[in-house]
Design an enzyme around this catalytic site. Structure first.
Site, PDB file in Angstrom:
ATOM      1  N   HIS A 160       0.812  -1.221   0.000  1.00 25.50           N
ATOM      2  CA  HIS A 160       0.000   0.000   0.000  1.00 25.50           C
ATOM      3  C   HIS A 160       0.843   1.267   0.000  1.00 25.50           C
ATOM      4  O   HIS A 160       0.335   2.343   0.307  1.00 25.50           O
ATOM      5  CB  HIS A 160      -0.940  -0.005   1.215  1.00 25.50           C
ATOM      6  CG  HIS A 160      -1.932  -1.117   1.194  1.00 25.50           C
ATOM      7  ND1 HIS A 160      -2.460  -1.694   2.333  1.00 25.50           N
ATOM      8  CD2 HIS A 160      -2.499  -1.783   0.149  1.00 25.50           C
ATOM      9  CE1 HIS A 160      -3.297  -2.659   1.995  1.00 25.50           C
ATOM     10  NE2 HIS A 160      -3.339  -2.734   0.678  1.00 25.50           N
ATOM     11  N   CYS A 168       3.289  14.175  -6.433  1.00 27.20           N
ATOM     12  CA  CYS A 168       2.406  15.168  -7.033  1.00 27.20           C
ATOM     13  C   CYS A 168       1.386  14.463  -7.906  1.00 27.20           C
ATOM     14  O   CYS A 168       1.750  13.618  -8.732  1.00 27.20           O
ATOM     15  CB  CYS A 168       3.225  16.174  -7.854  1.00 27.20           C
ATOM     16  SG  CYS A 168       2.192  17.323  -8.796  1.00 27.20           S
ATOM     17  N   GLY A 259      -0.173 -10.405  11.994  1.00 25.84           N
ATOM     18  CA  GLY A 259      -0.823  -9.164  12.383  1.00 25.84           C
ATOM     19  C   GLY A 259      -1.807  -8.615  11.366  1.00 25.84           C
ATOM     20  O   GLY A 259      -1.867  -7.400  11.174  1.00 25.84           O
ATOM     21  N   SER A 260      -2.578  -9.471  10.726  1.00 28.68           N
ATOM     22  CA  SER A 260      -3.588  -9.005   9.776  1.00 28.68           C
ATOM     23  C   SER A 260      -4.859  -9.823   9.927  1.00 28.68           C
ATOM     24  O   SER A 260      -4.809 -11.054  10.020  1.00 28.68           O
ATOM     25  CB  SER A 260      -3.082  -9.111   8.336  1.00 28.68           C
ATOM     26  OG  SER A 260      -4.101  -8.740   7.419  1.00 28.68           O
TER      27      SER A 260
END
Length: 313
Positions: A160, A168, A259-260
């Site tokens: 992600h 920009c 941890g998900s």
């Protein structure tokens, strides 16, 4: 129970940050949900799983970083959704609305000194060590906090993106987030804010009144709007990145989730790939996940307590 106060204020050409925590668990334990004591038999089962793995792929989520002091969205009792009725920013809203971008950057400006100073915890260091010793074949993280990079992981895909980069939206120019902080400080020499709570990914809670006077920097190259180099909710992961990770999963011989809850499809899809390949899947996560039924091993423990106990050899 937790009480939190965070103040960022300009004073005599320098920025002052004041943090006040009130929690029985300390700041690093604020956002870790309750978990049962370590089960020695489960530790042995995970050790066997890791020992048998020769090309181990690990996928991490927000639960590995809560022990570094970063809140997540879904943890029972301590996640953002459990503590508040607030929702994360949506990709389309950020693109369409200048006021929403102003609110986002004001809150991120206040949260950045805290967020950027956070350090890896024992779970991050354990995975980096596994890579160094040749046990970890590839690491995929859904997190945007750069803690795996800080721990030295190199065989890494940030699914992600990363909050430490800014791009920009018009010309695509990339700049370090730290450089943008300096520009924000120059644009807002008398602005100050007091946040009343932390949210995931460097976000904090500010009032609309505080946000309205905040001046937002634009791209130094073309004047376009700036966005952190991360995938917001409602956006999609770059297809080339998805294909790259799918190839790594297909090359692996086992998959460990750390941890998900796997509620977000962008990570869950790789569980589906692993199932197609009939790879053994182990899950280390406090609380249920979307894939408990396909895991050969499920552990409800703190990542930083359990992973350092595993011998990668």
């Amino acid at each position: 129970r937790m009480n939190f106060r965070w103040t960022l204020r300009a004073a005599k050409d320098r920025w002052l940050v004041k943090i006040s925590w009130q929690s029985s668990r300390g700041s690093s334990g604020l956002f870790v949900p309750p978990s049962p004591p370590l089960d020695p038999e489960k530790v042995k089962e995970l050790q066997r799983f890791i020992t048998l793995s020769k090309r181990l792929l690990v996928m991490t989520g927000a639960g590995i970083s809560t022990e570094s002091g970063i809140p997540d969205y879904r943890s029972e009792k301590v996640g953002l959704y459990a503590r508040t009725d607030r929702k994360p920013i949506q990709h389309g809203d950020f693109l369409r609305s200048a006021p929403i971008r102003q609110r986002y950057w004001a809150r991120n400006f206040v949260g950045w000194p805290w967020f950027s100073s956070l350090q890896p915890n024992p779970a991050h260091w354990a995975l980096s060590n596994w890579e160094r010793l040749g046990k970890l074949y590839w690491l995929v993280t859904q997190n945007v906090d750069a803690l795996h990079t800080k721990a030295g992981s190199q065989r890494l895909t940030e699914l992600h993106g990363c909050m430490h980069r800014v791009l920009c939206l018009d010309c695509g120019e990339q700049v370090p987030r730290g450089a943008l902080q300096e520009r924000f400080e120059a644009l807002n020499p008398t602005w100050g804010a007091e946040a009343q709570g932390l949210a995931p990914d460097g976000d904090v809670f500010l009032t609309e009144e505080q946000v309205q006077s905040f001046q937002v920097a634009s791209c130094a190259r073309c004047g376009g709007p700036l966005k952190p180099d991360v995938v917001f909710f409602g956006d999609t992961v770059n297809p080339d990145k998805v294909d790259f990770v799918r190839r790594r999963v297909k090359e692996a011989d086992s998959l460990l989730v750390v941890g998900s809850s796997l509620q977000v499809y962008s990570g869950y899809r790789f569980i589906l790939t692993a199932r197609e390949k009939k790879l053994p899947i182990a899950i280390l996560n406090i609380g249920p996940t979307r894939s408990d039924d396909v895991a050969c091993l499920k552990l409800d423990s703190r990542c930083g307590e359990l992973l350092p106990l595993i011998d990668p050899h």
